[in-house]
Write an enzyme that holds these catalytic residues in place. Structure first.
Site, PDB file in Angstrom:
ATOM      1  N   CYS A  50      -3.360  -6.915  -6.012  1.00 42.14           N
ATOM      2  CA  CYS A  50      -3.086  -5.866  -5.039  1.00 42.14           C
ATOM      3  C   CYS A  50      -4.026  -4.678  -5.199  1.00 42.14           C
ATOM      4  CB  CYS A  50      -1.645  -5.373  -5.186  1.00 42.14           C
ATOM      5  SG  CYS A  50      -0.401  -6.616  -4.791  1.00 42.14           S
ATOM      6  N   PRO A 111       2.065  -5.078 -17.846  1.00 42.64           N
ATOM      7  CA  PRO A 111       1.832  -6.383 -18.470  1.00 42.64           C
ATOM      8  C   PRO A 111       1.420  -7.474 -17.486  1.00 42.64           C
ATOM      9  CG  PRO A 111       4.187  -5.995 -18.244  1.00 42.64           C
ATOM     10  CD  PRO A 111       3.499  -4.740 -17.771  1.00 42.64           C
ATOM     11  N   GLN A 116      -2.241 -12.312 -14.508  1.00 38.40           N
ATOM     12  CA  GLN A 116      -3.064 -12.498 -13.311  1.00 38.40           C
ATOM     13  C   GLN A 116      -4.504 -12.863 -13.680  1.00 38.40           C
ATOM     14  OE1 GLN A 116      -2.146  -8.625 -11.720  1.00 38.40           O
ATOM     15  NE2 GLN A 116      -0.719  -9.441 -10.213  1.00 38.40           N
ATOM     16  N   GLU A 188       5.918 -13.082  -8.543  1.00 41.52           N
ATOM     17  CA  GLU A 188       5.997 -12.385  -9.828  1.00 41.52           C
ATOM     18  C   GLU A 188       6.326 -10.908  -9.665  1.00 41.52           C
ATOM     19  OE1 GLU A 188       3.211 -11.623 -13.796  1.00 41.52           O
ATOM     20  OE2 GLU A 188       2.369 -12.594 -12.022  1.00 41.52           O
ATOM     21  N   ASN A 190       7.717  -9.173  -7.060  1.00 34.72           N
ATOM     22  CA  ASN A 190       9.049  -8.907  -6.545  1.00 34.72           C
ATOM     23  C   ASN A 190      10.144  -9.367  -7.510  1.00 34.72           C
ATOM     24  OD1 ASN A 190       9.074  -7.362  -4.272  1.00 34.72           O
ATOM     25  ND2 ASN A 190       9.308  -9.036  -2.818  1.00 34.72           N
TER      26      ASN A 190
END
Length: 429
Positions: A50, A111, A116, A188, A190
């Protein structure tokens, strides 16, 4: 080849630009597989979240990375140029370690970013764009992230995007125990929001996800703490009115909640206020929604102002973590240099052994032919010393011709200490 890092993040680019160059996993996998056959750029990992899109690669020059990022997203290189950051070698290694450790995140110390980055590496491996050298750099970055987490307080106090959303809901609504929360997607990010909301003691969490498996998994994880309901994704618009808090993070390329749907939901709620948090890039919620009275719309960039109060301790710990990361980055680059020098050192030793065997063979022949042993040994030691020292003498002569006198001085001081102590001091820069 040089190790490069190039990208944009929440510090250098607006959410609109980040939307344009974001990759979802399916598209990225296809692009990397196609890139695997290219000679100019086929050793790379792309991290797209994001808050950032970054390329880590071993390549001839960094312009290749910028051109690839612009071309694959149909954006003018000139438009992108002023928003990207560029690092190489030790700076690139240090940046990767900072990213993996959460030191460069919107939420300091979060974390999720480590997972990611690991996912990005795995995807690139599957596409065949990761060499052993590049994989080694990432492994060391993960080691650095583990050290930062375990040896500093950067990862303490569970500050995350999920925590920030929960705290925001607590600020907007005076009675969190009465809240109904709608989770649009059960990925992950949400999932963390839902867990923090459950910990806060909300009345109900509604999960709306395209697939049932993830929705049911999240329900099972939080159902012992809060009442949970699952609804089909196709019915999202019909259930908006029920939610006091909506957190959306679908990864869709298109908006999933539009202005008219929210306006209708508000009317059905008799204009009771709603908190809507859009954690997706590209955005899930029509930005015009923020113009509706009674709606509080927050995006990923807005959350930074919400969480600043919780980051004081992490910022203090980050100073210690930054020092650790810089030390580890220097260690890795030093190890790489030593490894690259291994072949040269081995060849130099082989050449020395070859000279030694030649001179020894000659000396043995002379002894066997009856020549004086003392003279043979003196001649042997003299020739061997001369031949072994000859390369060093040549280097010293060339060094003194260089424009930079520090080069010769460094060699001279090192040789003096080698002769005195049989060890090599580190060069000061």
């Amino acid at each position: 080849m040089t190790f490069f890092a190039l990208g944009v993040n929440h510090h250098t680019a607006s959410v609109e630009l980040r939307e344009r160059i974001a990759f979802n996993a399916e598209r990225l996998s296809t692009l990397l597989s196609e890139q695997n056959a290219q000679e100019d750029l086929n050793d790379l990992v792309v991290v797209s979240t994001c808050n950032r899109t970054e390329i880590y690669a071993n390549a001839e020059n960094i312009d290749i990375l910028l051109s690839w990022l612009a071309k694959t997203n149909d954006i003018d290189v000139k438009q992108l140029f002023n928003h990207v950051y560029r690092y190489e070698n030790i700076q690139a290694v240090s940046h990767l370690m900072r990213v993996a450790s959460g030191l460069d995140s919107l939420m300091l110390g979060e974390p999720q970013i480590l997972g990611q980055v690991k996912t990005a590496l795995s995807l690139a491996k599957d596409a065949g764009t990761v060499s052993s050298a590049l994989n080694g750099i990432f492994d060391y970055a993960f080691y650095a992230a583990k050290r930062v987490r375990s040896e500093t307080a950067v990862g303490s106090h569970a500050v995350s995007m999920g925590y920030a959303v929960a705290q925001l809901a607590h600020q907007v609504f005076s009675h969190p125990e009465k809240l109904v929360v709608l989770m649009v997607a059960a990925g992950e990010m949400n999932s963390l929001v839902a867990k923090h909301m459950a910990d806060m003691g909300v009345a109900k969490i509604i999960i709306c996800n395209r697939g049932m498996e993830r929705a049911e998994k999240l329900r099972d994880e939080i159902s012992s703490f809060v009442d949970v309901e699952i609804i089909p994704f196709a019915q999202l618009a019909d259930h908006l009115y029920r939610a006091d808090v909506i957190s959306s993070c679908t990864g869709s390329l298109h908006q999933v909640i539009d202005y008219k749907e929210v306006k209708a939901a508000l009317k059905k709620r008799r204009y009771q206020q709603m908190l809507m948090v859009d954690l997706a890039v590209p955005r899930d919620i029509d930005p015009k929604v923020e113009n509706l009275d009674g709606v509080y719309l927050y995006g990923v960039d807005d959350l930074q102002t919400v969480i600043d109060e919780n980051l004081a301790q992490r910022r203090q710990a980050a100073v210690e973590a930054e020092v650790m990361v810089n030390q580890l980055a220097t260690q890795l680059v030093s190890k790489q240099k030593v490894k690259r020098a291994g072949g040269v050192i081995a060849a130099y030793r082989d050449a020395g052994n070859h000279v030694q065997q030649q001179e020894l063979s000659l000396a043995l022949q002379q002894l066997q032919s009856g020549e004086d042993a003392e003279k043979v040994l003196n001649d042997f030691s003299h020739r061997l010393t001369q031949k072994l020292l000859h390369p060093t003498s040549l280097l010293l002569r060339e060094a003194v011709k260089e424009n930079d006198p520090e080069y010769f001085d460094w060699m001279k001081e090192n040789l003096q200490q080698i002769l005195a102590n049989n060890r090599i001091p580190k060069k000061n820069h």
